[in-house]
Design a protein around this motif. Structure first.
Motif, PDB file in Angstrom:
ATOM      1  N   SER A 246       0.840  -1.206   0.000  1.00  0.00           N
ATOM      2  CA  SER A 246       0.000   0.000   0.000  1.00  0.00           C
ATOM      3  C   SER A 246       0.874   1.254   0.000  1.00  0.00           C
ATOM      4  O   SER A 246       0.548   2.240  -0.665  1.00  0.00           O
ATOM      5  N   VAL A 247       1.980   1.194   0.719  1.00  0.00           N
ATOM      6  CA  VAL A 247       2.902   2.329   0.719  1.00  0.00           C
ATOM      7  C   VAL A 247       3.527   2.524  -0.671  1.00  0.00           C
ATOM      8  O   VAL A 247       3.663   3.642  -1.154  1.00  0.00           O
ATOM      9  N   HIS A 249       2.241   1.638  -3.562  1.00  0.00           N
ATOM     10  CA  HIS A 249       1.222   2.218  -4.442  1.00  0.00           C
ATOM     11  C   HIS A 249       1.123   3.719  -4.226  1.00  0.00           C
ATOM     12  O   HIS A 249       1.104   4.504  -5.172  1.00  0.00           O
ATOM     13  N   ALA A 250       1.050   4.069  -2.958  1.00  0.00           N
ATOM     14  CA  ALA A 250       0.874   5.487  -2.626  1.00  0.00           C
ATOM     15  C   ALA A 250       2.064   6.304  -3.117  1.00  0.00           C
ATOM     16  O   ALA A 250       1.909   7.465  -3.530  1.00  0.00           O
ATOM     17  N   ALA A 251       3.252   5.713  -3.065  1.00  0.00           N
ATOM     18  CA  ALA A 251       4.447   6.440  -3.474  1.00  0.00           C
ATOM     19  C   ALA A 251       4.623   6.418  -4.998  1.00  0.00           C
ATOM     20  O   ALA A 251       5.582   7.000  -5.528  1.00  0.00           O
TER      21      ALA A 251
ATOM     22  N   SER B 271      -8.740  -3.189   4.186  1.00  0.00           N
ATOM     23  CA  SER B 271      -7.735  -2.144   3.986  1.00  0.00           C
ATOM     24  C   SER B 271      -6.498  -2.679   3.291  1.00  0.00           C
ATOM     25  O   SER B 271      -5.665  -1.916   2.835  1.00  0.00           O
ATOM     26  N   TYR B 274      -6.277  -3.363  -2.820  1.00  0.00           N
ATOM     27  CA  TYR B 274      -5.878  -2.144  -3.522  1.00  0.00           C
ATOM     28  C   TYR B 274      -6.845  -1.858  -4.639  1.00  0.00           C
ATOM     29  O   TYR B 274      -7.002  -2.689  -5.527  1.00  0.00           O
ATOM     30  N   PRO B 275      -7.482  -0.731  -4.643  1.00  0.00           N
ATOM     31  CA  PRO B 275      -7.470   0.218  -3.528  1.00  0.00           C
ATOM     32  C   PRO B 275      -8.274  -0.318  -2.340  1.00  0.00           C
ATOM     33  O   PRO B 275      -9.063  -1.235  -2.511  1.00  0.00           O
ATOM     34  N   SER B 276      -8.036   0.265  -1.182  1.00  0.00           N
ATOM     35  CA  SER B 276      -8.715  -0.210   0.021  1.00  0.00           C
ATOM     36  C   SER B 276     -10.225  -0.115  -0.192  1.00  0.00           C
ATOM     37  O   SER B 276     -10.722   0.806  -0.835  1.00  0.00           O
ATOM     38  N   ARG B 318     -13.745   4.018   1.916  1.00  0.00           N
ATOM     39  CA  ARG B 318     -12.308   3.950   1.675  1.00  0.00           C
ATOM     40  C   ARG B 318     -12.039   4.363   0.230  1.00  0.00           C
ATOM     41  O   ARG B 318     -12.837   5.090  -0.377  1.00  0.00           O
ATOM     42  N   ALA B 319     -10.930   3.888  -0.300  1.00  0.00           N
ATOM     43  CA  ALA B 319     -10.486   4.417  -1.596  1.00  0.00           C
ATOM     44  C   ALA B 319     -11.175   3.804  -2.809  1.00  0.00           C
ATOM     45  O   ALA B 319     -11.022   4.288  -3.919  1.00  0.00           O
TER      46      ALA B 319
END
Lengths: 326, 326
Positions: A246-247, A249-251, B271, B274-276, B318-319
DNA sequence: TTGAAAGCGCTACCAC
DNA sequence: GTGGTAGCGCTTTCAA
């Protein structure tokens, strides 16, 4: 039941238990069996247990139930126990009920022995078990002084995962380790180092971060390692791998184009992640089976030899790992 | 223990059980308690059970353990049971051991009553339960003729999810339904329709596909629905939502830009996706609690009123959900 | 206020 | 080959 069949209780008992030490006329045996069947007779296990001081029941204590690892261990244990004529009493220990759970099971004469999986510290676990007045077998950890335990070879598993990544050309392979102190965490870290060495890669402590066993921990550790620009990462568990992803993806890091991710243990959730996670299968069900049969053997007075760590299963290459970039 | 304290067994028993029907001199009581403490005396529950014909133990039967829904129900049941002075014996039924599990628990006098969660067909379940000679409470399903059951209001939950999606401007909302025949599946489908209606959207059968409760099923159903170009989809479970998401990723649909995805039930895995995943929380732990207390009350001879469906909890945005495209 | 004793349903030993 | 019986550890009724 006995009088319906016109025999003495003791004779009925002999037949129903399959006692072979004394013989019973075939005709009598048949009659007893028939009547028992007709009356759907079931011996009262409390009375039997009271008399024999055995319950033919094993207890299994796990930290959580909704964890594929423990669920699989339970399945395995239940299967082996059933084959050996034992039932399995499942118990999980909410945080804080640690001592009580073992105590409740063992001190009320409800189980003949205990299978214990625990994440507790050595000392806590040791004193809990000391209070248990039944034989026990530890699963997935060792405890000095506790001779009977069944562990997975997580060192070999980590080695296997690193070999896979190195085989894809990765040189900067990070590791999201488990707890700082912990038997399995140490094993995996060791396997990681061995894997690097086997691939001719120097160990770099800057590429290792402690993630624990939660998604948040995995995320935090991954975030910490991003500046090191790893091209691959080996997470200690599926959950920490998910947190790491998840990190990433976010980055904006693409998996596996920018970075490959692998985790240890296999479970259905690995395919639910995006991208689906490359993992090393672990014989957790087998661990339950072995632990149960070890326990039963020790209940029958044997002194089984220590069991060597169970070797990991295959590496399942899914979408989260690919060739090193560049 | 009694003789160590210099009293009769029966007196010790009275004190230890907290029997108030007869009084015991304070001094004697104190002495008994002290000795019991010193000797770490624990009554033999087998002997007690044999005498009283009660075990103060409830059994809980679930189809799987590594399922957050059932794990939560177990937690709730265990908590309520403990508060009411009962222990909980957990059992899961591997496919094929369906009948045996209930039988083993109930016919061997090990439990006073049973909490049952089952995915079996009505008829199968009915005959299994008929063979159980103990009171039982059903969880998360109704069975005609079985008066005691605790269900979640999955209709309301589905309605809530649809309202959320409609509120984001979605008009083409698909539904990945559960089993064709099934109490909960029907409830959710109904809630889906009610939600559409409340939002002034016409129901379109072409936007509904049966996904079952697996990732594969969710994937298959989602693939089936892609040609209908939905802008949002409500999956019956987390797992089918995950399956659907994998198909969407593969097809190049962006979540939530091209399509929003929501699921029912909440669990940590939501959570991790992806996405959450946006979900509606369900009071599964509460369900276990209520079921256990219902069972205990009925064991004490009460005839509790039927419990209304437990309303869903909050929707967790969520996302995976966002405004309708275009 | 406490003690004595029966008995829960079974197994296991001994007698026949 | 089968029956009789003591007794597992407790609770519960009755008696003292």
């Amino acid at each position: 039941m006995a009088q319906t069949a016109g025999v003495d209780m003791s004779t009925a008992s002999r037949v129903l238990r399959g006692d072979v030490s004394q013989r019973v006329r075939e005709e009598t045996r048949a009659r007893i069996l028939k009547v028992a069947e007709e009356l759907a007779y079931r011996p009262n296990s409390l009375a039997r247990g009271l008399r024999t001081a055995r319950t033919d029941t094993l207890g299994i204590v796990v930290p959580q139930l909704d964890n594929p690892v423990f669920a699989a261990a339970i399945r395995g244990a239940e299967q082996a126990a059933a084959e050996l004529g034992y039932s399995l009493l499942i118990s999980h220990r909410e945080p804080g009920t640690t001592a009580t759970t073992i105590a409740k099971l063992s001190q009320t004469n409800r189980v003949d022995g205990l299978l214990v999986a625990s994440l507790d510290d050595d000392e806590v676990l040791r004193s809990d078990l000391a209070a248990a007045h039944v034989p026990f077998v530890l699963m997935n950890r060792i405890l000095p002084g506790a001779p009977l335990s069944v562990v997975l070879d997580s060192r070999a598993a980590a080695r296997k995962a690193v070999a896979h990544l190195a085989g894809l050309g990765h040189r900067r392979i990070a590791h999201l380790a488990g707890r700082d102190q912990g038997f399995n965490a140490a094993q995996r870290l060791d396997g990681y180092r061995q894997g690097l060495e086997a691939a001719g890669i120097a160990f770099d402590p800057a590429l290792v971060a402690t993630a624990g066993y939660t998604a948040e921990g995995g995320a935090r550790a991954m975030a910490e390692l991003l500046p090191q620009r790893p091209t691959a990462v080996l997470a200690a568990t599926l959950v920490s791998a998910a947190g790491a992803m998840s990190v990433l993806h976010a980055a904006g890091w693409r998996i596996p184009q920018d970075i490959s991710v692998a985790g240890l243990h296999d479970a259905p959730v690995a395919s639910l992640l995006y991208p689906s996670l490359t993992t090393v299968m672990m014989p957790t069900e087998e661990m339950g089976r072995v632990a149960a049969s070890l326990l039963v053997r020790s209940l029958s007075g044997e002194h089984p030899d220590p069991v060597p760590p169970l070797p990991p299963g295959d590496l399942i290459a899914r979408a989260s790992t690919g060739p090193a970039p560049g």
